[in-house]
Motif scaffolding. Structure first.
Motif, PDB file in Angstrom:
ATOM      1  N   TRP A 156      -1.138   0.977   3.476  1.00 13.14           N
ATOM      2  CA  TRP A 156      -2.270   1.797   3.038  1.00 13.14           C
ATOM      3  C   TRP A 156      -3.600   1.226   3.539  1.00 13.14           C
ATOM      4  O   TRP A 156      -4.648   1.843   3.337  1.00 13.14           O
ATOM      5  CB  TRP A 156      -2.287   1.911   1.510  1.00 13.14           C
ATOM      6  N   ASP A 206      -0.851   6.068   1.213  1.00 13.71           N
ATOM      7  CA  ASP A 206      -1.739   6.015   0.055  1.00 13.71           C
ATOM      8  C   ASP A 206      -1.196   4.995  -0.935  1.00 13.71           C
ATOM      9  O   ASP A 206       0.002   4.673  -0.920  1.00 13.71           O
ATOM     10  CB  ASP A 206      -1.820   7.397  -0.597  1.00 13.71           C
ATOM     11  N   ASP A 208      -1.233   5.408  -4.275  1.00 13.67           N
ATOM     12  CA  ASP A 208      -1.267   6.123  -5.549  1.00 13.67           C
ATOM     13  C   ASP A 208      -0.361   5.471  -6.595  1.00 13.67           C
ATOM     14  O   ASP A 208      -0.635   5.549  -7.799  1.00 13.67           O
ATOM     15  CB  ASP A 208      -0.901   7.596  -5.367  1.00 13.67           C
ATOM     16  N   THR A 209       0.701   4.789  -6.168  1.00 15.31           N
ATOM     17  CA  THR A 209       1.569   4.092  -7.126  1.00 15.31           C
ATOM     18  C   THR A 209       0.788   3.013  -7.866  1.00 15.31           C
ATOM     19  O   THR A 209       0.930   2.841  -9.086  1.00 15.31           O
ATOM     20  CB  THR A 209       2.761   3.449  -6.388  1.00 15.31           C
ATOM     21  N   ARG A 211      -2.508   2.999  -8.262  1.00 12.61           N
ATOM     22  CA  ARG A 211      -3.504   3.662  -9.110  1.00 12.61           C
ATOM     23  C   ARG A 211      -2.887   4.064 -10.447  1.00 12.61           C
ATOM     24  O   ARG A 211      -3.508   3.905 -11.504  1.00 12.61           O
ATOM     25  CB  ARG A 211      -4.084   4.886  -8.396  1.00 12.61           C
ATOM     26  N   ASP A 212      -1.660   4.606 -10.392  1.00 13.61           N
ATOM     27  CA  ASP A 212      -0.981   4.989 -11.629  1.00 13.61           C
ATOM     28  C   ASP A 212      -0.766   3.765 -12.522  1.00 13.61           C
ATOM     29  O   ASP A 212      -0.944   3.831 -13.746  1.00 13.61           O
ATOM     30  CB  ASP A 212       0.359   5.650 -11.315  1.00 13.61           C
ATOM     31  N   GLU A 221     -11.416   4.897 -14.823  1.00  9.87           N
ATOM     32  CA  GLU A 221     -11.412   5.793 -13.657  1.00  9.87           C
ATOM     33  C   GLU A 221     -12.509   5.408 -12.665  1.00  9.87           C
ATOM     34  O   GLU A 221     -12.361   5.576 -11.460  1.00  9.87           O
ATOM     35  CB  GLU A 221     -11.585   7.236 -14.111  1.00  9.87           C
ATOM     36  N   GLU A 225     -11.818   4.691  -8.838  1.00  9.14           N
ATOM     37  CA  GLU A 225     -12.528   5.443  -7.801  1.00  9.14           C
ATOM     38  C   GLU A 225     -13.225   4.490  -6.832  1.00  9.14           C
ATOM     39  O   GLU A 225     -13.280   4.739  -5.627  1.00  9.14           O
ATOM     40  CB  GLU A 225     -13.532   6.398  -8.431  1.00  9.14           C
ATOM     41  N   ARG A 228     -10.690   3.285  -4.484  1.00 10.07           N
ATOM     42  CA  ARG A 228     -10.358   4.322  -3.507  1.00 10.07           C
ATOM     43  C   ARG A 228     -11.393   4.354  -2.383  1.00 10.07           C
ATOM     44  O   ARG A 228     -11.055   4.580  -1.215  1.00 10.07           O
ATOM     45  CB  ARG A 228     -10.284   5.688  -4.196  1.00 10.07           C
ATOM     46  N   VAL A 233      -7.675   6.368   2.146  1.00  9.80           N
ATOM     47  CA  VAL A 233      -6.316   6.704   2.582  1.00  9.80           C
ATOM     48  C   VAL A 233      -6.205   6.528   4.094  1.00  9.80           C
ATOM     49  O   VAL A 233      -7.070   6.967   4.858  1.00  9.80           O
ATOM     50  CB  VAL A 233      -5.975   8.153   2.177  1.00  9.80           C
TER      51      VAL A 233
END
Length: 263
Positions: A156, A206, A208-209, A211-212, A221, A225, A228, A233
Motif C-alpha cells: 500500500w 489499500d 483498509d484492513t 483502518r478497520d 476518524e 483520515e 489516509r 492509495v
C-alpha cells in the motif's frame, strides 16, 4: 528432463517441449532456466562460488524458492562483499534463512537490516520508547493468526520496501511455519493468453484492513483520515519487472490488493 534424454529424446525436442509447456511445472522449469540456462541448478555457479569463498554453504528448501545460508553470524559486522553475496543469493532464491542466531539483540537486528538499505517505520504499530523500525508480531490464544493471510508486505506504499527481516524469538512446538510463493514461477506457469490479459493492468493497494482495526481499537476518524492523507492509495502494475534481475513476476496482494480494469 534426464529421463527423456535417456530415452532418446533429442536436446532440440526437449527444448521445444519445455518451451511450449504451460502450467505450474512449466513455471518452475522456466524459473530454473532463469537461474541457470541448464535448468538443472537451484543457484547459479557464479553465486555458488561467491558463497563458497566465505566458507558458507547453502541448503535449498524449495525447488525455486527458499534457501538456508549456513555460516553467517548476523550479530557480527560483515564485510561489504559478504553482504553483496547474501543479496545475490536473495535475488536468485527470493527468500533466505539463517539458523542458530539465538541471542540476536534488537540493535544487532537493526544493524544487519540497515546493511541492505534504510529501515522504515510501520505506521500502524509504533511502540512507545522502542525502536520504531521494529514491529513485534505475536500469535497467541487458541487460534493464533498474527499474520495468517497471504500477502506482500507494505504494497500500500507508493514505493514498497525491498523486504522484511524476521527474527523468531519463540517458536511453537508444532507448526507455525511461514509459507512463501515464487511469483516468478507463478507468472511463467500462466498460459500465454493469461499473461497477455494481465500485462498493462494495475491493482489498487489499500490498507483498509488496518483502518478497520484502528476503528475497533478506538482511533478517531480524524486520525484515520490523517493517515489516509499521509499514505494515499497506491496503484501498482500486476506484472512487475524486477529492477535487479530483469525478470517478470506477478505482483498482487490478496490481503490489500483489488484488481482494476484499466491500462
Amino acid at each position: 528432463h534426464a529421463e527423456r534424454l535417456a530415452h532418446g529424446v533429442s536436446a532440440e525436442d526437449e527444448a521445444n517441449y519445455v518451451g511450449r509447456a504451460e502450467g505450474p511445472a512449466a513455471g518452475v522449469a522456466a524459473e530454473l532456466r532463469r537461474i541457470d540456462p541448464s535448468g538443472l541448478r537451484q543457484v547459479s555457479p557464479r553465486v555458488e562460488r561467491r558463497v563458497a569463498a566465505h566458507g558458507w554453504s547453502l541448503e535449498h528448501i524449495g525447488v525455486t524458492i527458499g534457501t538456508v545460508v549456513h555460516g553467517p553470524r548476523l550479530a557480527e559486522t560483515m564485510s561489504a562483499e559478504a553482504i553483496e553475496t547474501l543479496y545475490s543469493v536473495l535475488l536468485e532464491r527470493k527468500v533466505i534463512f539463517f539458523r542458530g542466531q539465538q541471542g540476536l539483540t534488537e540493535a544487532q537486528h537493526i544493524a544487519f537490516a540497515e546493511r541492505f538499505g534504510s529501515t522504515e517505520v510501520f505506521p500502524f504499530s509504533v511502540r512507545e520508547g522502542a525502536a520504531p523500525s521494529v514491529m513485534p508480531l505475536k500469535s497467541v490464544g487458541p487460534i493464533a493468526g498474527g499474520a495468517s493471510g497471504w500477502h506482500s508486505d507494505v504494497t500500500w506504499r507508493g514505493s514498497p520496501s525491498l523486504g522484511s527481516l524476521l527474527y523468531c524469538e519463540t517458536a511453537p512446538a508444532f507448526g507455525g511455519s511461514t509459507g512463501f510463493v515464487d511469483c516468478y514461477a507463478s507468472w511463467q506457469g500462466l498460459t500465454s493468453a493469461q499473461r497477455a490479459a494481465l500485462r498493462g493492468k494495475n491493482c489498487v493497494h489499500d490498507f483498509d484492513t488496518f483502518r478497520d482495526g484502528q476503528r475497533e481499537s478506538g482511533v478517531s476518524e480524524a486520525t484515520i483520515e490523517e493517515m489516509r492523507r499521509d499514505y494515499p492509495v497506491a496503484r501498482h502494475p500486476i506484472v512487475r519487472t524486477h529492477p535487479d534481475t530483469g525478470g517478470e513476476m506477478l505482483y498482487v496482494n490478496p490481503l490489500f490488493g483489488r484488481f482494476v480494469e484499466e491500462e
